[in-house]
Design an enzyme around this catalytic site. Structure first.
Site, mmCIF file in Angstrom:
data_model
loop_
_atom_site.group_PDB
_atom_site.id
_atom_site.type_symbol
_atom_site.label_atom_id
_atom_site.label_comp_id
_atom_site.label_asym_id
_atom_site.label_seq_id
_atom_site.Cartn_x
_atom_site.Cartn_y
_atom_site.Cartn_z
ATOM 1 N N ASP A 268 0.868 -1.178 0.000
ATOM 2 C CA ASP A 268 0.000 0.000 0.000
ATOM 3 C C ASP A 268 0.909 1.235 0.000
ATOM 4 O OD1 ASP A 268 -1.699 2.077 0.522
ATOM 5 O OD2 ASP A 268 -2.675 1.157 2.260
ATOM 6 N N TYR A 360 -9.917 15.368 -7.261
ATOM 7 C CA TYR A 360 -8.963 14.813 -8.238
ATOM 8 C C TYR A 360 -8.135 15.931 -8.879
ATOM 9 C CZ TYR A 360 -7.390 11.916 -12.189
ATOM 10 O OH TYR A 360 -6.639 11.235 -13.120
#
Length: 454
Positions: A268, A360
């Site tokens: 991760d 984003y």
């Protein structure tokens, strides 16, 4: 993913119907043949034009092109059956706007004879605050000229420019390396862009078709889409590749990395020690790490009025905070090889904004700021930091966009189609290459000249 409209207008009947109705007429772009990269580099003769003051630079460019066995012409006469593979316009010595008219009109006469997927490339100088007003105007005029030419091209042809720092010779390795990239099929979905070359840094590779031979690269988010294709292109260009992705994508990651004879690392990237674990893996397997590609990213789209804290925070954690944290490891002196490259995925949403993507767009704009700030530090280490900003790319993610909206997004660029993951991968591979050492702190758009932003 199939583009059924592109399929339809690729037939004779479909082409006639589209022309009669005034609809977009995209064509299939020439992309690199993996079995024989850069063969041919250009599909026809290359014409080198210049203004009256840039002849010496144009001569130097032509000489370099001859070294690649290209059919280089200085005379615009062309046999009736031939088409120009590329037209290069050298404007490096412009001092006044009036000097642009001659070569601009000369180029105009050549455009009807440009081959499908042909290339128009300008070489000019960056306008600076120290320029005389007329000189600054002339240099900046090239920007608007080139972007407009690119919008007038047809049949998959592209127009791009190289903007050289003051005093940088056209023979500089990074100028020639970037020129080769823009001439080639590797830049199929790059159009309307002016890429700055700021220093003479960089080295010509021993083999232009395998410029990353001997390099070790890591790609995050390598299990699918752009990340998987980036792993393949870096491997094609000679690099040993480490693919990183979350454990949940382990099977896909293994398949991709087995295909490129690389190694897979499941982790991760938001973990505090992600950078250190990647570096340790690279050194234990290959002895070094030279290239880092921050590709991993997620979407959590919502209008800001409906945005929740978890959607905002989760996206920022993966798309921006993780690369920032890992770079504390990668950008430390001695962490990467002698010519380190740090690359990251930005987006046209981070340049022009996009409805429903405030989180984003903020993250991707942040990526652009990150590479600009990293550039001086990497330069001190002999390396570079750059970003690539994709536009509409045909991926599993964009396949989930509603059909009508997807068709509109595909046609909203000068090439009237979506790009492929390999188009982004090619740009990343170029910026990772030794011949791109003089390009630093830049964001190269791979968007077919999307009609938003620069």
């Amino acid at each position: 993913m199939n583009d059924t409209y592109l399929d339809a207008v690729s037939t004779d009947v479909g082409k006639k119907v589209a022309k009669k109705l005034g609809l977009p007429q995209p064509v299939r772009l020439r992309r690199t043949d993996t079995a024989s990269p850069d063969a041919p580099l250009v599909t026809g003769p290359v014409l080198v034009l210049q203004d009256a003051w840039s002849r010496a630079s144009a001569d130097a460019v032509a000489e370099r092109l001859l070294g690649w066995d290209l059919d280089v012409r200085r005379d615009p006469h062309l046999a009736e059956h031939q088409r120009w593979g590329a037209v290069i316009v050298v404007l490096t010595e412009l001092e006044a706007p009036g000097q642009l008219g001659g070569p601009a009109l000369d180029l105009g006469e050549m455009l009807r004879r440009l081959a499908p997927s042909g290339r128009v490339i300008t070489l000019s100088r960056a306008a600076t605050g120290g320029d005389a007003p007329a000189q600054a105007a002339a240099r900046q005029a090239v920007d608007g000229f080139l972007r407009s030419v690119a919008k007038e091209l047809r049949a998959g042809a592209t127009g791009n420019g190289l903007v050289l720092a003051e005093g940088l010779p056209v023979e500089a390795t990074s100028v020639i390396g970037a020129l080769r990239f823009l001439l080639s099929a590797r830049s199929a979905f790059v159009s309307g862009q002016l890429l700055r070359v700021s220093t003479p840094g960089g080295q010509a590779p021993a083999d232009w078709t395998r410029p990353l031979a001997g390099q070790v690269a890591v790609v995050t988010g390598a299990a699918r889409g752009i990340g998987a294709e980036t792993a393949r292109v870096l491997a094609r260009d000679g690099a040993q590749v480490i693919g990183v992705d979350v454990p949940g994508a382990g099977d896909s990651l293994s398949t991709v990395m087995n295909g490129v004879r690389g190694s897979a690392l499941q982790l991760d990237i938001t973990a505090e020690d992600a950078g250190a674990r990647i570096l340790e893996h690279a050194r234990s397997r290959y002895g070094t790490l030279d290239v880092v590609v921050h590709n991993a990213g997620i979407l959590r789209d919502k209008l800001l009025v409906n945005m929740t804290a978890d959607r905002w925070n989760d996206l920022l954690a993966v798309n921006l905070l993780a690369p920032l944290r890992m770079n504390e490891t990668f950008a430390a002196p001695g962490a990467l090889g002698p010519a380190p490259r740090i690359l990251a995925l930005a987006s046209t949403s981070g340049i022009a904004g996009n409805r429903g993507q405030t989180n984003y767009a903020a993250a991707k704009a942040g990526i652009i700021g990150m590479v600009q700030a990293l550039a001086p530090r990497l330069a001190e280490l002999g390396g570079t930091a750059n970003a690539v900003a994709p536009g509409f790319i045909e991926t599993d993610m964009t396949a989930r966009i509603p059909p009508v909206a997807r068709q509109i997004a595909r046609r909203a660029n000068s090439l009237n189609q979506g790009g492929h993951p390999v188009d982004v991968a090619e740009a990343l591979a170029f910026l990772a290459s030794p011949q791109a050492g003089g390009i630093n702190g830049q964001t190269l758009r791979v968007c077919g000249q999307n009609l938003v932003g620069q």
